[in-house]
Structures are given as C-alpha cells and as structure tokens.
Motif scaffolding. Structure first.
Motif, PDB file in Angstrom:
ATOM      1  N   GLY A  97     -11.564   3.911  -3.596  1.00 52.22           N
ATOM      2  CA  GLY A  97     -11.013   2.723  -4.229  1.00 52.22           C
ATOM      3  C   GLY A  97     -11.997   1.933  -5.062  1.00 52.22           C
ATOM      4  N   HIS A 127       2.251   1.618  -3.556  1.00 53.23           N
ATOM      5  CA  HIS A 127       1.258   2.061  -4.531  1.00 53.23           C
ATOM      6  C   HIS A 127       0.847   3.514  -4.304  1.00 53.23           C
ATOM      7  N   SER A 128       0.977   4.002  -3.053  1.00 51.69           N
ATOM      8  CA  SER A 128       0.598   5.385  -2.784  1.00 51.69           C
ATOM      9  C   SER A 128       1.558   6.385  -3.437  1.00 51.69           C
ATOM     10  N   SER A 180      -4.838   4.442  -1.588  1.00 59.95           N
ATOM     11  CA  SER A 180      -3.643   3.904  -0.928  1.00 59.95           C
ATOM     12  C   SER A 180      -2.998   4.955  -0.026  1.00 59.95           C
ATOM     13  N   THR A 198      -2.767   6.322 -10.449  1.00 63.42           N
ATOM     14  CA  THR A 198      -3.701   5.237 -10.721  1.00 63.42           C
ATOM     15  C   THR A 198      -3.625   4.836 -12.190  1.00 63.42           C
ATOM     16  N   THR A 210       0.833  -1.205   0.000  1.00 66.29           N
ATOM     17  CA  THR A 210       0.000   0.000   0.000  1.00 66.29           C
ATOM     18  C   THR A 210       0.867   1.253   0.000  1.00 66.29           C
ATOM     19  N   THR A 259      -5.029   5.272   3.036  1.00 70.26           N
ATOM     20  CA  THR A 259      -4.816   4.108   3.897  1.00 70.26           C
ATOM     21  C   THR A 259      -3.521   4.240   4.678  1.00 70.26           C
ATOM     22  N   THR A 264      -7.287   4.193  -7.031  1.00 72.57           N
ATOM     23  CA  THR A 264      -6.552   3.349  -6.088  1.00 72.57           C
ATOM     24  C   THR A 264      -5.339   4.050  -5.497  1.00 72.57           C
TER      25      THR A 264
END
Length: 291
Positions: free
Chosen positions: A253, A34-35, A263, A39, A31, A266, A259
């Motif tokens: 998401g 990916h942050s 991320s 996207t 996560t 999150t 996403t």
C-alpha cells in the motif's frame, strides 16, 4: 416508561456506536469494496475487476511466504506469551520479598512504545558489540552472530521481542484474576490433602478460564497485528524471512502504491481473524466456567 428507557439506552450507547461504525465497520466495508477494483493510476480511474486481486494474491509467492511466516509467528508467540504471563502472575502473587519491584519489572516492557522497544533490541542484536553476543562470548565463547540479518534466525529474533513485550501486559490480567479467587477454596483443598499442583489444575486454572479466553483472543489479534518492531528492525527482510501479512500490506500500500492488492490482502487477514475469533468463542465458551 419502557420506551423512554429504550431511547435513553440508545442515547447512552450512541457515542460508542458512532466511533465503532466510523473507525471499524465503515473502514472494513470500504476495504472490501476497494478490493474489487483496480488501483487508480494518474488520470486512469479505478475499474471493477471482481476477484482478480484475490487471484493475483493466490499466485504471489511472497504472499504465501508471509502467510507461513505469520502462522509460525502467531503459533509461537501466543502460547509463549500466555504461558510466561501466567507463570509471572503466579510468582508475583505469592508472598515473596520484592514483590512490588518484580511486578514493576515485568510490566515495564508493556508501557514502552514499540518503536523504543525495537531500537532497544537492535542494540541487543548488534553483531559482536550487542548485549546478546557479549553474553554468549563470555559464557560459551561463541563468535559474533547477525541475529536479524540471517534468514535462519531473523524470525525467531522477532518472536523473542514480541513475547518480551506482550507477557507483562497479559500478566496484569492474570494477576487480577488470581487475586479475585477466594482463598478459602485453596485452603479447603489443602486441608483435604491436595498438593499444590492439584490445587492449580483443579481449582486455580479452571477459575482463570474467563481471563484465559480474553487473553487468548487478544494474543491471537496481536499475533497478526503486532508488527511495528519488524518494520523498524528488518522491514520484512532478509529475503522476506520476517515478512508478515500486515508488513506486506504496508509494503504493497505505501511502498508500491498498489492499494487494490493491499485491500484484498487486508480482507483476507480480516476473514482469518474473524474465523479464528469465532472458533475461539464457540469452543472456549463451552470450557470456560464463570462464577
């Protein structure tokens, strides 16, 4: 011999470690990774953007509203659920008639699925025909109220559902801790002339310290994690009045397929929980007395 013992210990721990890495550590690291990317959209692959997703969150008014809602939600549900759980445990731990029935009644909300709980409370909150409006009309003559459709009452209604669901779960831990306290301690204090209130504050409550720390950590996690009923009952509305950080993650998401921003949000949530847990253990351990 010591080497064989070490190998045996690691072999015994390996199943739990594999599950922990696969379902906790790896997803958290993925996560974070990916942050830092955009996207992917169709044929356009994700590209490295660094902290842009976090900067976008800082400029997002819905994020700040969800953060404030979550702080209010957590700071209300945590003390209410813990305090109610302790009171219920003290009550059903005494010698009263129907003690078993009371324990079952208090614990029943815990075993119900959160989706079922949400649908049950949807009936309670139904304007005019719901149980809550029926009671208020009978007792006070109040008119119908749209409890989960008004920005002034929606978040409070969600807090009530969460406390109702959690208190019985925490009660079980307090009840087990109360039954583990040697009765001779309270009997000796009573012989010395201590009142019930003094026995509770000077003996019972300090001995419940380890249980309170455990319950507090779980309550804090649930304050940011327990959002199933909000998704079912309000979906974060009205006008984002019940939007929390986790519901916003779900919306970003799975509704907007953003996403990367989900991320980043999150990661923010994970950092908040990690810092809160660290403070709880660092401060709480100094005040907890283990027997």
């Amino acid at each position: 011999m010591q080497g064989r013992t070490t190998v045996h210990a690691w072999l015994m721990l390996s199943p739990a470690l594999l599950l922990l890495v696969a379902f906790t550590h790896y997803p958290a690291i993925a996560t974070i990774w990916h942050s830092l990317f955009s996207t992917p959209r169709g044929s356009r692959p994700a590209r490295f953007v660094g902290a842009e997703n976090y900067l976008a969150l800082a400029e997002d008014p819905i994020f700040w509203q969800a953060l404030m809602n979550n702080l209010v939600y957590a700071l209300t549900t945590i003390p209410l659920s813990i305090g109610l759980a302790l009171m219920m445990a003290l009550w059903v731990n005494g010698k009263i008639h129907g003690r078993t029935a009371l324990r079952i009644a208090f614990f029943t909300p815990t075993v119900l699925p959160m989706i079922a709980v949400a649908n049950l409370w949807l009936f309670f909150y139904t304007p005019d025909y719901g149980l809550l409006d029926q009671i208020l009309r009978t007792l006070f003559g109040w008119g119908p109220t749209n409890w989960i459709g008004r920005t002034e009452t929606a978040l409070g209604a969600m807090i009530v559902v969460a406390v109702w669901k959690e208190a019985g779960f925490f009660m079980i831990f307090y009840l087990a801790a109360l039954q583990a306290i040697p009765p001779n301690l309270c009997e000796a204090a009573a012989i010395e002339g201590a009142s019930r209130a003094r026995i509770f504050w000077r003996i019972t409550l300090p001995l419940l310290g380890p249980t309170t720390l455990f319950v507090l950590v779980n309550a804090v996690i649930n304050g940011f994690r327990l959002v199933d009923h909000i998704i079912v009952m309000t979906k974060g509305g009205p006008d984002n009045a019940t939007a929390l950080l986790l519901t916003y993650v779900y919306e970003l998401g799975f509704r907007f397929w953003d996403t990367a921003t989900a991320s980043a949000l999150t990661v923010v949530l994970l950092v908040m929980l990690a810092l809160t847990a660290a403070v709880q253990f660092l401060v709480g351990e100094k005040r907890v007395h283990y027997r």
